[in-house]
Design a protein around this motif. Sequence first.
Motif, PDB file in Angstrom:
ATOM      1  N   ARG A 124       0.829  -1.213   0.000  1.00 28.75           N
ATOM      2  CA  ARG A 124       0.000   0.000   0.000  1.00 28.75           C
ATOM      3  C   ARG A 124       0.863   1.262   0.000  1.00 28.75           C
ATOM      4  O   ARG A 124       0.565   2.232  -0.701  1.00 28.75           O
ATOM      5  CB  ARG A 124      -0.934   0.004   1.200  1.00 28.75           C
ATOM      6  N   ARG A 125       1.942   1.252   0.770  1.00 32.05           N
ATOM      7  CA  ARG A 125       2.819   2.426   0.843  1.00 32.05           C
ATOM      8  C   ARG A 125       3.465   2.711  -0.511  1.00 32.05           C
ATOM      9  O   ARG A 125       3.600   3.859  -0.917  1.00 32.05           O
ATOM     10  CB  ARG A 125       3.904   2.201   1.893  1.00 32.05           C
ATOM     11  N   HIS A 126       3.824   1.653  -1.253  1.00 28.22           N
ATOM     12  CA  HIS A 126       4.540   1.845  -2.519  1.00 28.22           C
ATOM     13  C   HIS A 126       3.633   1.889  -3.739  1.00 28.22           C
ATOM     14  O   HIS A 126       3.992   2.497  -4.748  1.00 28.22           O
ATOM     15  CB  HIS A 126       5.598   0.753  -2.693  1.00 28.22           C
ATOM     16  N   ARG A 127       2.500   1.224  -3.699  1.00 26.68           N
ATOM     17  CA  ARG A 127       1.605   1.162  -4.862  1.00 26.68           C
ATOM     18  C   ARG A 127       0.306   1.941  -4.642  1.00 26.68           C
ATOM     19  O   ARG A 127      -0.550   1.985  -5.507  1.00 26.68           O
ATOM     20  CB  ARG A 127       1.266  -0.297  -5.209  1.00 26.68           C
ATOM     21  N   HIS A 128       0.145   2.515  -3.461  1.00 23.40           N
ATOM     22  CA  HIS A 128      -0.991   3.384  -3.138  1.00 23.40           C
ATOM     23  C   HIS A 128      -2.338   2.675  -3.227  1.00 23.40           C
ATOM     24  O   HIS A 128      -3.355   3.304  -3.506  1.00 23.40           O
ATOM     25  CB  HIS A 128      -0.976   4.647  -3.993  1.00 23.40           C
ATOM     26  N   THR A 129      -2.316   1.370  -3.023  1.00 23.60           N
ATOM     27  CA  THR A 129      -3.538   0.577  -2.950  1.00 23.60           C
ATOM     28  C   THR A 129      -3.184  -0.738  -2.274  1.00 23.60           C
ATOM     29  O   THR A 129      -2.016  -1.099  -2.195  1.00 23.60           O
ATOM     30  CB  THR A 129      -4.144   0.329  -4.353  1.00 23.60           C
ATOM     31  N   THR A 130      -4.187  -1.434  -1.811  1.00 26.11           N
ATOM     32  CA  THR A 130      -3.922  -2.730  -1.190  1.00 26.11           C
ATOM     33  C   THR A 130      -3.742  -3.800  -2.264  1.00 26.11           C
ATOM     34  O   THR A 130      -4.212  -3.629  -3.397  1.00 26.11           O
ATOM     35  CB  THR A 130      -5.079  -3.149  -0.264  1.00 26.11           C
ATOM     36  N   PRO A 131      -3.100  -4.907  -1.927  1.00 20.05           N
ATOM     37  CA  PRO A 131      -2.970  -5.996  -2.908  1.00 20.05           C
ATOM     38  C   PRO A 131      -4.329  -6.498  -3.403  1.00 20.05           C
ATOM     39  O   PRO A 131      -4.498  -6.749  -4.598  1.00 20.05           O
ATOM     40  CB  PRO A 131      -2.226  -7.087  -2.143  1.00 20.05           C
ATOM     41  N   THR A 132      -5.287  -6.626  -2.494  1.00 21.98           N
ATOM     42  CA  THR A 132      -6.618  -7.109  -2.879  1.00 21.98           C
ATOM     43  C   THR A 132      -7.291  -6.135  -3.837  1.00 21.98           C
ATOM     44  O   THR A 132      -7.863  -6.548  -4.855  1.00 21.98           O
ATOM     45  CB  THR A 132      -7.484  -7.328  -1.627  1.00 21.98           C
ATOM     46  N   ALA A 133      -7.223  -4.849  -3.545  1.00 22.45           N
ATOM     47  CA  ALA A 133      -7.838  -3.844  -4.428  1.00 22.45           C
ATOM     48  C   ALA A 133      -7.105  -3.794  -5.769  1.00 22.45           C
ATOM     49  O   ALA A 133      -7.740  -3.640  -6.814  1.00 22.45           O
ATOM     50  CB  ALA A 133      -7.814  -2.474  -3.762  1.00 22.45           C
ATOM     51  N   PHE A 134      -5.781  -3.950  -5.751  1.00 24.87           N
ATOM     52  CA  PHE A 134      -4.999  -3.967  -6.985  1.00 24.87           C
ATOM     53  C   PHE A 134      -5.486  -5.094  -7.892  1.00 24.87           C
ATOM     54  O   PHE A 134      -5.760  -4.886  -9.071  1.00 24.87           O
ATOM     55  CB  PHE A 134      -3.515  -4.136  -6.637  1.00 24.87           C
ATOM     56  N   ARG A 135      -5.619  -6.284  -7.331  1.00 23.10           N
ATOM     57  CA  ARG A 135      -6.081  -7.450  -8.096  1.00 23.10           C
ATOM     58  C   ARG A 135      -7.513  -7.236  -8.586  1.00 23.10           C
ATOM     59  O   ARG A 135      -7.828  -7.483  -9.740  1.00 23.10           O
ATOM     60  CB  ARG A 135      -5.991  -8.698  -7.224  1.00 23.10           C
ATOM     61  N   ARG A 136      -8.382  -6.775  -7.705  1.00 22.62           N
ATOM     62  CA  ARG A 136      -9.793  -6.576  -8.052  1.00 22.62           C
ATOM     63  C   ARG A 136      -9.947  -5.542  -9.161  1.00 22.62           C
ATOM     64  O   ARG A 136     -10.662  -5.761 -10.137  1.00 22.62           O
ATOM     65  CB  ARG A 136     -10.564  -6.136  -6.803  1.00 22.62           C
ATOM     66  N   ASP A 137      -9.249  -4.422  -9.035  1.00 18.52           N
ATOM     67  CA  ASP A 137      -9.376  -3.360 -10.028  1.00 18.52           C
ATOM     68  C   ASP A 137      -8.838  -3.802 -11.383  1.00 18.52           C
ATOM     69  O   ASP A 137      -9.406  -3.470 -12.424  1.00 18.52           O
ATOM     70  CB  ASP A 137      -8.672  -2.096  -9.563  1.00 18.52           C
ATOM     71  N   PHE A 138      -7.743  -4.556 -11.387  1.00 19.00           N
ATOM     72  CA  PHE A 138      -7.211  -5.059 -12.649  1.00 19.00           C
ATOM     73  C   PHE A 138      -8.187  -6.055 -13.274  1.00 19.00           C
ATOM     74  O   PHE A 138      -8.415  -6.041 -14.472  1.00 19.00           O
ATOM     75  CB  PHE A 138      -5.844  -5.711 -12.445  1.00 19.00           C
ATOM     76  N   SER A 139      -8.789  -6.891 -12.443  1.00 24.00           N
ATOM     77  CA  SER A 139      -9.761  -7.873 -12.932  1.00 24.00           C
ATOM     78  C   SER A 139     -10.959  -7.159 -13.569  1.00 24.00           C
ATOM     79  O   SER A 139     -11.436  -7.552 -14.622  1.00 24.00           O
ATOM     80  CB  SER A 139     -10.210  -8.761 -11.777  1.00 24.00           C
ATOM     81  N   ARG A 140     -11.421  -6.100 -12.925  1.00 23.39           N
ATOM     82  CA  ARG A 140     -12.534  -5.330 -13.491  1.00 23.39           C
ATOM     83  C   ARG A 140     -12.145  -4.704 -14.820  1.00 23.39           C
ATOM     84  O   ARG A 140     -12.927  -4.692 -15.776  1.00 23.39           O
ATOM     85  CB  ARG A 140     -12.949  -4.219 -12.530  1.00 23.39           C
ATOM     86  N   LEU A 141     -10.915  -4.200 -14.898  1.00 25.61           N
ATOM     87  CA  LEU A 141     -10.429  -3.607 -16.135  1.00 25.61           C
ATOM     88  C   LEU A 141     -10.410  -4.648 -17.249  1.00 25.61           C
ATOM     89  O   LEU A 141     -10.828  -4.376 -18.367  1.00 25.61           O
ATOM     90  CB  LEU A 141      -9.029  -3.030 -15.916  1.00 25.61           C
ATOM     91  N   GLN A 142      -9.912  -5.844 -16.936  1.00 28.22           N
ATOM     92  CA  GLN A 142      -9.862  -6.917 -17.926  1.00 28.22           C
ATOM     93  C   GLN A 142     -11.264  -7.274 -18.418  1.00 28.22           C
ATOM     94  O   GLN A 142     -11.466  -7.482 -19.605  1.00 28.22           O
ATOM     95  CB  GLN A 142      -9.198  -8.159 -17.342  1.00 28.22           C
ATOM     96  N   ARG A 143     -12.217  -7.381 -17.513  1.00 26.93           N
ATOM     97  CA  ARG A 143     -13.591  -7.711 -17.910  1.00 26.93           C
ATOM     98  C   ARG A 143     -14.180  -6.610 -18.781  1.00 26.93           C
ATOM     99  O   ARG A 143     -14.940  -6.864 -19.698  1.00 26.93           O
ATOM    100  CB  ARG A 143     -14.466  -7.949 -16.687  1.00 26.93           C
ATOM    101  N   GLY A 144     -13.806  -5.370 -18.513  1.00 34.35           N
ATOM    102  CA  GLY A 144     -14.324  -4.230 -19.281  1.00 34.35           C
ATOM    103  C   GLY A 144     -13.806  -4.194 -20.693  1.00 34.35           C
ATOM    104  O   GLY A 144     -14.417  -3.620 -21.585  1.00 34.35           O
ATOM    105  N   HIS A 145     -12.655  -4.829 -20.963  1.00 32.60           N
ATOM    106  CA  HIS A 145     -12.049  -4.831 -22.309  1.00 32.60           C
ATOM    107  C   HIS A 145     -12.442  -6.046 -23.139  1.00 32.60           C
ATOM    108  O   HIS A 145     -11.988  -6.192 -24.241  1.00 32.60           O
ATOM    109  CB  HIS A 145     -10.531  -4.760 -22.219  1.00 32.60           C
ATOM    110  N   ARG A 146     -13.250  -6.905 -22.609  1.00 26.26           N
ATOM    111  CA  ARG A 146     -13.643  -8.114 -23.361  1.00 26.26           C
ATOM    112  C   ARG A 146     -14.851  -7.865 -24.209  1.00 26.26           C
ATOM    113  O   ARG A 146     -15.623  -7.050 -24.119  1.00 26.26           O
ATOM    114  CB  ARG A 146     -13.955  -9.262 -22.406  1.00 26.26           C
TER     115      ARG A 146
END
Length: 146
Positions: A124-146
């Motif tokens: 969170r300190r280095h990526r400004h988000t939690t690991p869970t939110a990072f994974r979730r947001d990327f997953s949502r992005l992937q679904r949005g591009h399909r």
Amino acid sequence: SLAAMAERHRIGFQMLERLLEHAEVRELAPPDPELERLMPAMRYVETHLAEPVSTADLARQVGLSPSRFYSVFRRVTGITPMTHVLNARLRLAQHLLLTTLTPVGEVAMQTGFASPYYFCRTFRRHRHTTPTAFRRDFSRLQRGHR
């Protein structure tokens, strides 16, 4: 946004892979003898991310004292050896979060963090988000591009 950042990272990694497929890194820039000397330590980091790694361990890889190694590493790379280790661990963690369903606690262990709590706090300190939110947001992005 985090989704846009994740997409930029994905595209950047794809571009880097393509470039490396078509060019030898040595052809892109003249070799730096000091950087070449540090390469065994840098390779050691990449192959021992799940284990504790110290500056002394890295210095042994290149035959320097820990203090001399630290000095040379910092001068050549602009960062400390342990910052390099942390950055490598975070890159691997991001990769695992984006490409596997491995639980966050297991990602923490596979990337050498002492505990899931410390991993989450550091991520969170280095990526400004939690690991869970990072994974979730990327997953949502992937679904949005399909």
